[in-house]
Scaffold this motif. Structure first.
Motif, PDB file in Angstrom:
ATOM      1  N   LEU A  58       4.544 -10.411   1.675  1.00 29.14           N
ATOM      2  CA  LEU A  58       3.800  -9.289   1.106  1.00 29.14           C
ATOM      3  C   LEU A  58       2.438  -9.146   1.770  1.00 29.14           C
ATOM      4  O   LEU A  58       1.728 -10.143   1.970  1.00 29.14           O
ATOM      5  N   VAL A  59       2.073  -7.903   2.105  1.00 27.66           N
ATOM      6  CA  VAL A  59       0.727  -7.619   2.587  1.00 27.66           C
ATOM      7  C   VAL A  59       0.151  -6.480   1.755  1.00 27.66           C
ATOM      8  O   VAL A  59       0.889  -5.733   1.112  1.00 27.66           O
ATOM      9  N   ASN A  60      -1.176  -6.369   1.750  1.00 26.68           N
ATOM     10  CA  ASN A  60      -1.869  -5.344   0.955  1.00 26.68           C
ATOM     11  C   ASN A  60      -1.441  -5.385  -0.507  1.00 26.68           C
ATOM     12  O   ASN A  60      -1.148  -4.362  -1.125  1.00 26.68           O
ATOM     13  N   HIS A  61      -1.444  -6.597  -1.060  1.00 28.64           N
ATOM     14  CA  HIS A  61      -0.978  -6.788  -2.438  1.00 28.64           C
ATOM     15  C   HIS A  61      -2.122  -6.795  -3.450  1.00 28.64           C
ATOM     16  O   HIS A  61      -1.883  -6.906  -4.654  1.00 28.64           O
TER      17      HIS A  61
ATOM     18  N   ALA B 211       0.833  -1.204   0.000  1.00 30.39           N
ATOM     19  CA  ALA B 211       0.000   0.000   0.000  1.00 30.39           C
ATOM     20  C   ALA B 211       0.864   1.248   0.000  1.00 30.39           C
ATOM     21  O   ALA B 211       0.466   2.299  -0.508  1.00 30.39           O
ATOM     22  N   SER B 212       2.079   1.123   0.544  1.00 27.98           N
ATOM     23  CA  SER B 212       2.984   2.265   0.598  1.00 27.98           C
ATOM     24  C   SER B 212       3.545   2.625  -0.768  1.00 27.98           C
ATOM     25  O   SER B 212       4.061   3.728  -0.968  1.00 27.98           O
ATOM     26  N   PHE B 213       3.458   1.686  -1.731  1.00 19.19           N
ATOM     27  CA  PHE B 213       4.056   1.934  -3.037  1.00 19.19           C
ATOM     28  C   PHE B 213       3.383   3.099  -3.761  1.00 19.19           C
ATOM     29  O   PHE B 213       4.012   3.792  -4.554  1.00 19.19           O
ATOM     30  N   SER B 214       2.102   3.299  -3.480  1.00 19.18           N
ATOM     31  CA  SER B 214       1.394   4.412  -4.125  1.00 19.18           C
ATOM     32  C   SER B 214       0.945   5.447  -3.096  1.00 19.18           C
ATOM     33  O   SER B 214       0.037   6.223  -3.341  1.00 19.18           O
ATOM     34  N   ASN B 215       1.617   5.433  -1.958  1.00 19.42           N
ATOM     35  CA  ASN B 215       1.263   6.345  -0.886  1.00 19.42           C
ATOM     36  C   ASN B 215       2.100   7.620  -1.003  1.00 19.42           C
ATOM     37  O   ASN B 215       2.597   7.974  -2.066  1.00 19.42           O
ATOM     38  N   THR B 216       2.304   8.314   0.095  1.00 19.39           N
ATOM     39  CA  THR B 216       3.077   9.556   0.078  1.00 19.39           C
ATOM     40  C   THR B 216       4.527   9.273  -0.306  1.00 19.39           C
ATOM     41  O   THR B 216       5.016   8.153  -0.127  1.00 19.39           O
ATOM     42  N   PRO B 217       5.245  10.279  -0.831  1.00 16.89           N
ATOM     43  CA  PRO B 217       6.649  10.075  -1.206  1.00 16.89           C
ATOM     44  C   PRO B 217       7.500   9.533  -0.065  1.00 16.89           C
ATOM     45  O   PRO B 217       8.383   8.696  -0.290  1.00 16.89           O
ATOM     46  N   GLU B 218       7.234   9.976   1.157  1.00 20.16           N
ATOM     47  CA  GLU B 218       8.025   9.503   2.294  1.00 20.16           C
ATOM     48  C   GLU B 218       7.809   8.012   2.533  1.00 20.16           C
ATOM     49  O   GLU B 218       8.766   7.257   2.718  1.00 20.16           O
ATOM     50  N   HIS B 219       6.545   7.580   2.489  1.00 21.01           N
ATOM     51  CA  HIS B 219       6.242   6.163   2.674  1.00 21.01           C
ATOM     52  C   HIS B 219       6.787   5.330   1.519  1.00 21.01           C
ATOM     53  O   HIS B 219       7.240   4.203   1.713  1.00 21.01           O
ATOM     54  N   HIS B 220       6.721   5.902   0.324  1.00 24.46           N
ATOM     55  CA  HIS B 220       7.243   5.213  -0.860  1.00 24.46           C
ATOM     56  C   HIS B 220       8.737   4.929  -0.699  1.00 24.46           C
ATOM     57  O   HIS B 220       9.194   3.805  -0.951  1.00 24.46           O
ATOM     58  N   GLN B 221       9.496   5.902  -0.273  1.00 22.87           N
ATOM     59  CA  GLN B 221      10.934   5.725  -0.088  1.00 22.87           C
ATOM     60  C   GLN B 221      11.236   4.741   1.027  1.00 22.87           C
ATOM     61  O   GLN B 221      12.184   3.939   0.931  1.00 22.87           O
ATOM     62  N   GLU B 222      10.438   4.758   2.089  1.00 21.44           N
ATOM     63  CA  GLU B 222      10.635   3.799   3.171  1.00 21.44           C
ATOM     64  C   GLU B 222      10.400   2.375   2.690  1.00 21.44           C
ATOM     65  O   GLU B 222      11.108   1.443   3.072  1.00 21.44           O
TER      66      GLU B 222
ATOM     67  N   GLY C 261      14.837 -18.483 -11.573  1.00 17.69           N
ATOM     68  CA  GLY C 261      14.232 -17.372 -12.282  1.00 17.69           C
ATOM     69  C   GLY C 261      14.358 -16.034 -11.592  1.00 17.69           C
ATOM     70  O   GLY C 261      15.287 -15.783 -10.821  1.00 17.69           O
ATOM     71  N   GLY C 262      13.397 -15.151 -11.874  1.00 13.95           N
ATOM     72  CA  GLY C 262      13.470 -13.780 -11.392  1.00 13.95           C
ATOM     73  C   GLY C 262      12.784 -13.566 -10.061  1.00 13.95           C
ATOM     74  O   GLY C 262      13.410 -13.208  -9.072  1.00 13.95           O
ATOM     75  N   ILE C 263      11.465 -13.773 -10.002  1.00 16.56           N
ATOM     76  CA  ILE C 263      10.697 -13.620  -8.771  1.00 16.56           C
ATOM     77  C   ILE C 263       9.844 -14.872  -8.595  1.00 16.56           C
ATOM     78  O   ILE C 263       9.217 -15.340  -9.546  1.00 16.56           O
ATOM     79  N   THR C 264       9.803 -15.404  -7.397  1.00 16.01           N
ATOM     80  CA  THR C 264       8.906 -16.504  -7.070  1.00 16.01           C
ATOM     81  C   THR C 264       7.902 -16.012  -6.037  1.00 16.01           C
ATOM     82  O   THR C 264       8.289 -15.524  -4.980  1.00 16.01           O
ATOM     83  N   LEU C 265       6.624 -16.146  -6.351  1.00 14.41           N
ATOM     84  CA  LEU C 265       5.564 -15.854  -5.393  1.00 14.41           C
ATOM     85  C   LEU C 265       5.024 -17.192  -4.896  1.00 14.41           C
ATOM     86  O   LEU C 265       4.490 -17.986  -5.679  1.00 14.41           O
ATOM     87  N   LEU C 266       5.187 -17.449  -3.617  1.00 11.12           N
ATOM     88  CA  LEU C 266       4.788 -18.733  -3.048  1.00 11.12           C
ATOM     89  C   LEU C 266       3.513 -18.558  -2.236  1.00 11.12           C
ATOM     90  O   LEU C 266       3.475 -17.783  -1.287  1.00 11.12           O
ATOM     91  N   LEU C 267       2.491 -19.305  -2.603  1.00 14.53           N
ATOM     92  CA  LEU C 267       1.216 -19.199  -1.914  1.00 14.53           C
ATOM     93  C   LEU C 267       1.227 -20.008  -0.625  1.00 14.53           C
ATOM     94  O   LEU C 267       0.914 -21.166  -0.574  1.00 14.53           O
ATOM     95  N   THR C 268       1.753 -19.425   0.413  1.00 11.99           N
ATOM     96  CA  THR C 268       1.599 -19.758   1.819  1.00 11.99           C
ATOM     97  C   THR C 268       2.068 -18.523   2.554  1.00 11.99           C
ATOM     98  O   THR C 268       2.754 -18.608   3.558  1.00 11.99           O
ATOM     99  N   ASP C 269       1.771 -17.377   1.978  1.00 15.62           N
ATOM    100  CA  ASP C 269       2.124 -16.080   2.557  1.00 15.62           C
ATOM    101  C   ASP C 269       3.614 -15.811   2.519  1.00 15.62           C
ATOM    102  O   ASP C 269       4.112 -15.000   3.286  1.00 15.62           O
ATOM    103  N   ASP C 270       4.354 -16.453   1.622  1.00 13.65           N
ATOM    104  CA  ASP C 270       5.781 -16.211   1.488  1.00 13.65           C
ATOM    105  C   ASP C 270       6.055 -15.650   0.109  1.00 13.65           C
ATOM    106  O   ASP C 270       5.387 -15.991  -0.850  1.00 13.65           O
ATOM    107  N   ASN C 271       7.090 -14.802   0.034  1.00 10.74           N
ATOM    108  CA  ASN C 271       7.562 -14.310  -1.262  1.00 10.74           C
ATOM    109  C   ASN C 271       9.051 -14.526  -1.299  1.00 10.74           C
ATOM    110  O   ASN C 271       9.777 -14.064  -0.433  1.00 10.74           O
ATOM    111  N   VAL C 272       9.501 -15.288  -2.299  1.00 14.55           N
ATOM    112  CA  VAL C 272      10.925 -15.598  -2.395  1.00 14.55           C
ATOM    113  C   VAL C 272      11.466 -14.953  -3.655  1.00 14.55           C
ATOM    114  O   VAL C 272      10.978 -15.189  -4.741  1.00 14.55           O
ATOM    115  N   GLU C 273      12.481 -14.161  -3.510  1.00 17.29           N
ATOM    116  CA  GLU C 273      12.972 -13.320  -4.610  1.00 17.29           C
ATOM    117  C   GLU C 273      14.294 -13.856  -5.139  1.00 17.29           C
ATOM    118  O   GLU C 273      15.083 -14.425  -4.427  1.00 17.29           O
ATOM    119  N   GLY C 274      14.540 -13.709  -6.443  1.00 17.78           N
ATOM    120  CA  GLY C 274      15.751 -14.301  -6.982  1.00 17.78           C
ATOM    121  C   GLY C 274      16.368 -13.579  -8.151  1.00 17.78           C
ATOM    122  O   GLY C 274      16.677 -14.206  -9.160  1.00 17.78           O
TER     123      GLY C 274
END
Length: 340
Positions: free
Chosen positions: A84-87, A56-67, A236-249
Motif C-alpha cells: 500500500l502507498v498513499n495510505h 489516493a486513487s480511491f477518492s480520485n476520478t471515477p476512472e482512477h477509482h475503477q482502475e 483473519g480478514g486483513i493483515t497489515l504488516l509493518l514492513t511495507d507489506d499488506n497481506v490479505e486473507g
C-alpha cells in the motif's frame, strides 16, 4: 487432573531472545525443522514485481477509482497480498510505534516475563503458538494484544514501560482500523458486492475485531535450519504488516476468489528482525460463510458450513502455524481421507 489443552503450555517456556543472547553456536533440537521445511534454497527474484495499490486513487476520478478496484481484485486473486502507498497512516505514529516496542524488547528479561501469556488468553508476551507437546518451535518472541472493539481490551495486559508505549499503540491502532475500513469497502466493491458488505459481515463499526502481534526475531546461529515463523495463512480478514507489506486473507467470505496467502518468516545470523502485524477480523461470535452473491450454478459454495472466527482461530492456537490445513479443513472441495 488432566489439563485443558488451552490452559497450560506443555513444556517450560524459554524465550528465544535468551537462547540468542547466550552465545550458543548450535540450536536446541526442538527448533530444527525437517529438511523439507527449511529455508534452504529460498532466493529473491530480482524480476519479482509485487502489486502496488495507490489508495489516493480511491477518492480520485471515477476512472482512477475503477482502475484501483481492478488492481485490488487482481492482487487479491492472483497474489493474496499487495503493498500500500498513499495510505495516510502518519509516519510519526509509525516511528513512535517501532521505537516503543523495540525499547520493550530491549528490557531485562525479568521485566518482560511479568507479561508472560498463556494459551487460554494468548494476550501478552510469548515465545510459542501451538500447545501440542513436542511441536517443533519457531525462532521468535512476540507480544499479542487485543485492540478492538474496546470492550475486549484489557489494559492490564498493556506494558507500562516504556512510558509512551500505550499512547503510541493506541494512536497507531486507531489509524490502522480506519485504513482497514477503507480496504474493506474497496475489496467489497472489487468483488461486485455492495460497498459496505464486508464491513457489515465483519460486525459493523461497533463489532469489527482487531488484534496486534509484535514479532521479534533474534539473531540465530544456524538460520538455514529453522524458521522465525512457520508456514501458515493468517486466519483473519486483513493483515497489515509493518514492513511495507499488506497481506490479505478474506478467503471464506469471497468463496475462495481472494486468496489467503501462505507465508513464513526467515531469520538472520547477523541481525535481529522486528515486525508489527495488525489483524482486522470478523467479530468473534458472528458466523462466517460465502457471500450469497458469489455463489451460483457456476460457482458452488466452497465452504458449506458457517464458522465463527472464535472457533476458527482455535485451530492455530492449538496446533500452531500449519500451512493452509486450517482453511482446507473446512473446505467442501477437500476429499475425505481413507476410512480408518
Amino acid at each position: 487432573m488432566a489439563s485443558n489443552n488451552l490452559l497450560d503450555w506443555p513444556e517450560p517456556i524459554v524465550p528465544v531472545q535468551t537462547l540468542s543472547n547466550s552465545g550458543t553456536s548450535s540450536l536446541p533440537q526442538q527448533y530444527i525443522k525437517p529438511p523439507s521445511e527449511r529455508p534452504s534454497g529460498v532466493t529473491n527474484d530480482p524480476n519479482l514485481s509485487i502489486p502496488v495499490i495507490d489508495l489516493a486513487s480511491f477518492s480520485n476520478t471515477p476512472e482512477h477509482h475503477q482502475e484501483m478496484l481492478k488492481a485490488i481484485a487482481s492482487a487479491c486473486k492472483n497474489w493474496g497480498f499487495f503493498q500500500l502507498v498513499n495510505h495516510d497512516v502518519d509516519t510519526e505514529a509509525v516511528r513512535r510505534m517501532r521505537s516503543a516496542w523495540r525499547e520493550f524488547f530491549d528490557l531485562p528479561m525479568e521485566e518482560k516475563k511479568v507479561h508472560a501469556n498463556l494459551p487460554v488468553t494468548y494476550e501478552g508476551y510469548g515465545s510459542r503458538l501451538g500447545v501440542e507437546k513436542g511441536a517443533i518451535l519457531d525462532w521468535s518472541d512476540y507480544y499479542f494484544l487485543n485492540l478492538f472493539p474496546s470492550d475486549i481490551r484489557n489494559l492490564d495486559k498493556w506494558p507500562k514501560i516504556p512510558t509512551d508505549l500505550r499512547e503510541a499503540t493506541e494512536k497507531y491502532a486507531c489509524q490502522l482500523i480506519s485504513l482497514c475500513q477503507v480496504l474493506l469497502k474497496a475489496m467489497s466493491s472489487s468483488l461486485g458486492l455492495e460497498e459496505d458488505y464486508l464491513h457489515n459481515a465483519f460486525g459493523g463499526s461497533d463489532g469489527i475485531s482487531a488484534t496486534m502481534r509484535v514479532n521479534y526475531y533474534p539473531r540465530c546461529p544456524q538460520p538455514e535450519l529453522i524458521l522465525g515463523l512457520s508456514s501458515h495463512s493468517d486466519p483473519g480478514g486483513i493483515t497489515l504488516l509493518l514492513t511495507d507489506d499488506n497481506v490479505e486473507g478474506t478467503q471464506i467470505l469471497s468463496n475462495g476468489r481472494y486468496r489467503s496467502v501462505e507465508h513464513r518468516a526467515l531469520v538472520n545470523s547477523d541481525k535481529e528482525r522486528f515486525t508489527i502485524a495488525f489483524f482486522c477480523n470478523p467479530r468473534g461470535d458472528l458466523p462466517v460463510a460465502p457471500a450469497s452473491e458469489l455463489v451460483g450454478p457456476g460457482s458452488p459454495a466452497l465452504y458449506q458450513e458457517p464458522v465463527t472466527f472464535s472457533d476458527y482461530r482455535k485451530y492455530i492456537r492449538t496446533k500452531g502455524p500449519s500451512g493452509k490445513t486450517q482453511v482446507q479443513s473446512i473446505s467442501s472441495t477437500m476429499q475425505p481421507g481413507p476410512a480408518a
